[in-house]
Design a protein around this motif. Structure first.
Motif, PDB file in Angstrom:
ATOM      1  N   PHE A 197       0.850  -1.205   0.000  1.00  0.00           N
ATOM      2  CA  PHE A 197       0.000   0.000   0.000  1.00  0.00           C
ATOM      3  C   PHE A 197       0.878   1.245   0.000  1.00  0.00           C
TER       4      PHE A 197
ATOM      5  N   THR B  62      -0.033   6.940   4.136  1.00  0.00           N
ATOM      6  CA  THR B  62       0.018   5.495   3.905  1.00  0.00           C
ATOM      7  C   THR B  62       0.917   4.797   4.926  1.00  0.00           C
TER       8      THR B  62
ATOM      9  N   HIS C  99      -8.640   3.993   4.379  1.00  0.00           N
ATOM     10  CA  HIS C  99      -9.366   2.792   3.981  1.00  0.00           C
ATOM     11  C   HIS C  99      -8.879   2.250   2.638  1.00  0.00           C
ATOM     12  N   GLY C 100      -7.787   2.806   2.146  1.00  0.00           N
ATOM     13  CA  GLY C 100      -7.209   2.304   0.899  1.00  0.00           C
ATOM     14  C   GLY C 100      -8.131   2.421  -0.303  1.00  0.00           C
ATOM     15  N   ARG C 101      -8.864   3.535  -0.378  1.00  0.00           N
ATOM     16  CA  ARG C 101      -9.808   3.658  -1.496  1.00  0.00           C
ATOM     17  C   ARG C 101      -9.506   4.863  -2.387  1.00  0.00           C
TER      18      ARG C 101
ATOM     19  N   ARG D 265      -7.352  -0.128  -6.675  1.00  0.00           N
ATOM     20  CA  ARG D 265      -6.614  -0.624  -5.511  1.00  0.00           C
ATOM     21  C   ARG D 265      -7.135  -1.999  -5.113  1.00  0.00           C
TER      22      ARG D 265
ATOM     23  N   GLU E  28      -5.734  -3.247   0.674  1.00  0.00           N
ATOM     24  CA  GLU E  28      -4.634  -2.287   0.807  1.00  0.00           C
ATOM     25  C   GLU E  28      -4.873  -1.409   2.032  1.00  0.00           C
ATOM     26  N   SER E  29      -3.927  -1.409   2.951  1.00  0.00           N
ATOM     27  CA  SER E  29      -4.060  -0.572   4.149  1.00  0.00           C
ATOM     28  C   SER E  29      -2.732  -0.542   4.863  1.00  0.00           C
TER      29      SER E  29
ATOM     30  N   ASN F  52       0.424  -3.407   5.155  1.00  0.00           N
ATOM     31  CA  ASN F  52       1.872  -3.172   5.046  1.00  0.00           C
ATOM     32  C   ASN F  52       2.609  -3.771   6.237  1.00  0.00           C
TER      33      ASN F  52
END
Lengths: 124, 444
Positions: free
Chosen positions: B178, B211, B236-238, B249, B253-254, B258
């Motif tokens: 991410f 991130t 929220h990885g959006r 994405r 992913e967050s 990671n």
């Protein structure tokens, strides 16, 4: 969201709120997963906790297990006790639910483990 | 107690040169290591220093990101014949411990700012009449340093420890799950974590987390990490993907993913969506370190929740889906809030310290150009202050009487917690305990 984080959060920044602590919790989804145990870290963190708040929070989400109501004496050397605290602080994760301001009833949603503490323009 | 000091060569990566000195100083202070400079470090990749114990170097190298490796320096000279002469004079007993018959060794030839073929390198080794193996117990390095100007010394050292350069590759952004448009470069994030002197079990906060690059570095060094950011979609990885080939994405992913990727999930506490301008931490919460790269308003906006409309209220029917409006936060306000927040919520690392730059002697016509501290005891130190005259004083400045410096004797006796007698009794007790312990061991 972990109960360690809950122990540190308030809603005092809201307009008209004076203490805003502790926040209430409603859960719809809790995940319990094993996390590496670091007794030194747990022992270091215990004096920083508001213990009754942790106790009540754990109880309110049904994760109390056999956590003592009070911090025991000489906790640094009691591995069993530290393990219990470790569990409740770091292994219990609120995935979905909400935090509730004790004074106004304002709800802060928790989605996918992340609490949304953003206030609206008219609340600050 | 008498320590024996040995000379070592610290070899740094020639990258982020500005950060090198600050990183090493932070680590020396974190681990309470004594290191002597034989030469004032400049922007060159080699430092010649002294340590009193090899463990100190290993400890330093175990955390340093700018250090490539550390070598015990046997000799250095400006020409090869001189080097050979000097090496012949190097005490044999110090050298021989590395040349036991059951230990293999190899010699590596390294050159800086000049390239040699393998054959040329072998000739340089042959000159020492040495054998090289592929899998040695001991590595010797022979370095020819041509510097930025070609008049610097070659060195012949024995390798003691390597730095953490491999970590930069391990947490590379290229392979990280991410990332965002402004994710911090791994090497810089590691340097930041080192300068923050993060220790195992430290609680670390990044209030503009994005991130979470800085949290990866902090957790790598044992920090338990917390982050907050105003950007809901980011946490929220959006947000739009940052990789050019990626259209959408991935679902997971967050920042947490990671941490999982690097096996650091056990040090992940939480991230929260929050407006930094509106503090919501308990007043007495103390963090061991706050590291952050706040937005500058170019690639990431400097925004806070708010509206320019007066007496605005969100209507009941919109409450459930309302996204708060944002107004300009302003970089100067961000820094003001960040420093204020840090002053309140950082753990005090040096309780009772009453030194600050303002209490140093000063004069408007003299500029302080150097300020070096020498520790004298646990509670006192003295400083070498170097001033440069920058103006000729006016009559008024010559008549200045103001001087806010407190009498040292007075302070000295206030600060000391225990009296001389108490301290002596304590020391005697410790000696007695040690004697008993030592005596018991002998009985066994």
């Amino acid at each position: 969201m972990k109960l360690l984080t809950h122990n540190m959060l308030t809603s005092k920044c809201m307009k008209g709120v004076t203490v805003g602590y502790p926040l209430g919790i409603n859960v719809s989804d809790v995940r319990v997963s094993e996390v590496d145990f670091n007794p030194e870290f747990v022992a270091k963190i215990i004096p920083k906790l508001d213990w009754p708040v942790l106790y009540n929070a754990a109880e309110s989400i049904g994760q109390l297990e056999d956590l003592p109501k009070e911090v025991i004496d000489n906790f640094e050397n009691d591995r069993e006790f530290l393990k219990k605290v470790h569990h409740v602080l770091l292994e219990v994760d609120i995935i979905n639910g909400e935090l509730i301001c004790p004074e106004t009833g304002r709800k802060f949603p928790i989605n996918n483990g992340i609490p949304n503490m953003l206030l609206n323009e008219d609340e600050i | 107690m008498c320590k024996s000091w040995k000379t070592y060569l610290l070899w740094f990566a020639q990258e982020h040169v500005e950060f090198r000195y600050a990183e090493i100083e932070s680590l020396l202070s974190l681990f309470k290591i004594d290191m002597r400079y034989l030469e004032q470090p400049k922007n060159e990749p080699f430092w010649i220093v002294q340590f009193s114990s090899e463990n100190d170097i290993k400890l330093l190298a175990s955390r340093s990101v700018s250090l490539r490796n550390c070598l015990e320096l046997w000799c250095h000279a400006k020409s090869i014949p001189q080097l050979h002469d000097k090496l012949k004079c190097f005490p044999r007993n110090l050298m021989e411990q590395h040349f036991k018959s059951n230990r293999s060794f190899k010699i590596e030839v390294e050159t800086f700012c000049k390239h040699f073929t393998q054959a040329e390198k072998i000739n340089k080794i042959e000159a020492f009449r040495a054998v090289s193996l592929t899998n040695p117990d001991v590595i010797f390095q022979y370095i020819e340093y041509y510097g930025t100007e070609a008049n610097n010394p070659p060195e012949l050292p024995y390798e003691v420890a390597s730095g953490l350069r491999q970590l930069i590759k391990k947490i590379s952004l290229k392979t990280r799950k991410f990332i965002g448009n402004t994710s911090m470069d791994p090497q810089l994030s590691l340097l930041m974590a080192n300068q923050a002197r993060i220790k195992d079990g430290a609680i670390v906060l990044d209030p503009f987390v994005g991130t979470g690059s800085l949290l990866v570095a902090a957790a790598q060094f044992g920090g338990f990490v917390l982050g907050t950011d105003i950007d809901y979609l980011m946490l929220h990885g959006r947000t739009k993907p940052s990789r050019i080939k990626q259209k959408v994405r991935d679902k997971n992913e967050s920042i947490r993913s990671n941490m999982q990727q690097y096996n650091l999930e056990h040090r992940y506490l939480d991230v929260l969506v929050n407006d930094f301008a509106v503090p919501f931490w308990r007043d007495d919460i103390q963090f061991d370190a706050i590291i952050t790269d706040p937005p500058y308003g170019i690639r990431e906006a400097t925004e806070r929740v708010g509206t320019i409309k007066e007496n605005y209220t969100v209507e009941e029917k919109h409450l459930s889906t309302h996204v708060p409006a944002k107004i300009e936060y302003g970089i100067s306000n961000i820094y003001r809030d960040l420093l204020r927040f840090s002053a309140k919520h950082l753990k005090n690392r040096r309780p009772n310290e009453d030194y600050n730059e303002n209490c140093l002697p000063s004069h408007p016509c003299l500029k302080l150009v150097a300020n070096c501290e020498q520790g004298l005891s646990k509670v006192t130190s003295r400083r070498l202050l170097t001033f440069e005259k920058i103006n000729h004083p006016t009559d008024e400045e010559l008549r200045m009487t103001h001087n806010g410096i407190m009498d040292f004797r007075e302070k000295y006796f206030i600060v000391r917690e225990e009296t001389r007698k108490e301290r002596r009794t304590k020391e005697a007790r410790i000696r007695e305990e040690n004697r008993l312990k030592y005596g018991k061991n002998q009985d066994k």
